[in-house]
Write a protein that holds these residues in place. Sequence first.
Motif, short mmCIF file in Angstrom:
data_model
loop_
_atom_site.label_atom_id
_atom_site.label_comp_id
_atom_site.label_asym_id
_atom_site.label_seq_id
_atom_site.Cartn_x
_atom_site.Cartn_y
_atom_site.Cartn_z
N LYS A 39 -7.40 41.01 118.65
CA LYS A 39 -6.38 40.54 117.70
C LYS A 39 -5.90 39.14 118.07
O LYS A 39 -5.29 38.46 117.25
N ARG A 40 -6.16 38.73 119.32
CA ARG A 40 -5.67 37.43 119.77
C ARG A 40 -6.74 36.36 119.72
O ARG A 40 -6.53 35.24 120.19
N LYS A 41 -7.90 36.69 119.17
CA LYS A 41 -8.95 35.65 119.12
C LYS A 41 -8.53 34.58 118.12
O LYS A 41 -8.26 34.88 116.96
N PRO A 42 -8.44 33.32 118.57
CA PRO A 42 -7.99 32.27 117.65
C PRO A 42 -9.05 31.93 116.60
O PRO A 42 -10.25 32.19 116.81
N GLU A 43 -8.60 31.34 115.53
CA GLU A 43 -9.53 31.04 114.44
C GLU A 43 -10.53 29.95 114.84
O GLU A 43 -11.69 30.00 114.47
N LYS A 44 -10.04 28.96 115.61
CA LYS A 44 -10.96 27.89 116.02
C LYS A 44 -10.43 27.21 117.28
O LYS A 44 -9.29 27.41 117.66
N HIS A 45 -11.29 26.41 117.89
CA HIS A 45 -10.86 25.70 119.11
C HIS A 45 -10.37 24.31 118.76
O HIS A 45 -10.61 23.80 117.67
N TYR A 46 -9.69 23.71 119.73
CA TYR A 46 -9.11 22.38 119.49
C TYR A 46 -9.57 21.39 120.55
O TYR A 46 -8.82 20.54 120.98
N MET A 47 -10.86 21.53 120.95
CA MET A 47 -11.34 20.71 122.07
C MET A 47 -11.32 19.22 121.78
O MET A 47 -11.24 18.41 122.67
N ASN A 48 -11.45 18.85 120.49
CA ASN A 48 -11.52 17.41 120.22
C ASN A 48 -10.35 16.92 119.39
O ASN A 48 -10.48 15.97 118.61
N ASP A 49 -9.20 17.54 119.54
CA ASP A 49 -8.02 17.01 118.86
C ASP A 49 -7.60 15.71 119.52
O ASP A 49 -7.94 15.44 120.65
N SER A 50 -6.80 14.93 118.76
CA SER A 50 -6.48 13.59 119.26
C SER A 50 -5.73 13.62 120.59
O SER A 50 -5.92 12.77 121.44
N ASP A 51 -4.89 14.65 120.77
CA ASP A 51 -4.20 14.71 122.06
C ASP A 51 -5.04 15.48 123.07
O ASP A 51 -4.57 15.87 124.12
N GLY A 52 -6.33 15.68 122.71
CA GLY A 52 -7.27 16.52 123.45
C GLY A 52 -7.21 16.44 124.96
O GLY A 52 -8.03 15.80 125.58
N HIS A 53 -6.27 17.15 125.54
CA HIS A 53 -6.22 17.19 126.99
C HIS A 53 -7.37 18.06 127.51
O HIS A 53 -7.75 19.02 126.86
N ASP A 54 -7.90 17.70 128.66
CA ASP A 54 -9.00 18.48 129.23
C ASP A 54 -8.52 19.88 129.59
O ASP A 54 -7.39 20.07 130.03
N ILE A 55 -9.41 20.81 129.40
CA ILE A 55 -9.08 22.17 129.84
C ILE A 55 -9.41 22.23 131.32
O ILE A 55 -10.46 21.77 131.75
N VAL A 56 -8.48 22.76 132.09
CA VAL A 56 -8.60 22.61 133.53
C VAL A 56 -9.66 23.53 134.14
O VAL A 56 -10.23 23.23 135.17
#
Length: 336
Positions: free
Chosen positions: A311-328
């Motif tokens: 139920k918590r699976k998000p609709e899409k990822h945000y890897m390349n959004d403008s504030d795209g901080h790296d995932i640690v």
Amino acid sequence: MKILPTHLTDPFQRTIDYVRLSVTDRCDFRCVYCMAEEMTFLPKPSVLTLEEIYQVGQAFTELGVSKVRLTGGEPLIRNGIMGLVERLGRLDGLNELVLTTNGSQLQRLAPQLRDFGVRRLNISLDSLQPRKFRQLTRHGNLDQVIAGIDAAIEAGFERTKINAVILKGRNEDEVLDLVEFVRDRHIDIAFIEEMPLGLIDEHDRALSFMSSDELREIINDRYPLTSLGDATAEAAGPAHYFTLSDSESRIGFISPHSHNFCHLCNRVRVTVEGRLLLCLGNEHSVDLREVLRSENYSLDRLKWTIVEAMKRKPEKHYMNDSDGHDIVRFMSMTGG
Ligand code: SAM
Ligand code: SF4
């Protein structure tokens, strides 16, 4: 009493039938885009035992998952890994047991992996030049990996695939050589765009980024490519495959930055600490280790936790959004 479903679905009507299990965060290589030179690995008690990983595999397959990929870190350096492979290979309902490896152990293990029911292998190879291969992997030995690839071909896996990450100014000059390599061996290759997973200081990812479009142009100039469209098994993922007119090898391009594939996403990942990651590009996760180690553990309880997590699976990822901080997280933690 509530009855467990036979299939996993999420709120966006996607069926989840593919799980990637990371079996270790450790590796005998330190690829420059994947790990820092000095890594601190997880303490042993944090890491799922082989039995716990098996329980996770069993829970997912009983919930309708038909494909499991073992990855890492380097899956084949985990002690006892072959026993786990053998047990997973016998699970009812698991149609595809597959594995991603850097190839360093394949010369020794390829035949047994095949015997234990592994159907396909993805083997990473970013350079065909010994010195450059060593620079990119920091510890890898090219001859050993090529011997491993040849052992896999000899063992008769279905559609062995090379994974290559191309970095601008480093190995971009080897794209066509890598295509030649797979053509000679009648195997496939997928070029993967570098992802901003894990903080590294070896290079600036913004400068080294090479897009799938650029790579496709280089290859298409020499070997005209014909799109396979959505007809491939990987179509639900971020990969786009092409055929060549004069070879059975397929050439793929994996663009994880693209949002386009999210609506087709059929997969989740489990880290070696037992965190169920619902999306590679998001931090949504559910702790399965807590369930596995609880006093009232049962396989059904684990299955319910997984069902609820969907139920918590998000609709899409945000890897390349403008504030795209790296995932640690490092890729080696999540399982590539
Ligand atoms: N050690 C195995 C191997 O190298 O194949 C399995 C794990 S590795 C994390 C899985 C895949 O992820 C490899 O093909 C590797 O090239 C890719 N990878 C690692 N870090 C990456 C990054 N930052 N961006 C894109 N691909 C990456
Ligand atoms: Fe190890 Fe694979 Fe990461 Fe390279 S890409 S450091 S081989 S886990």
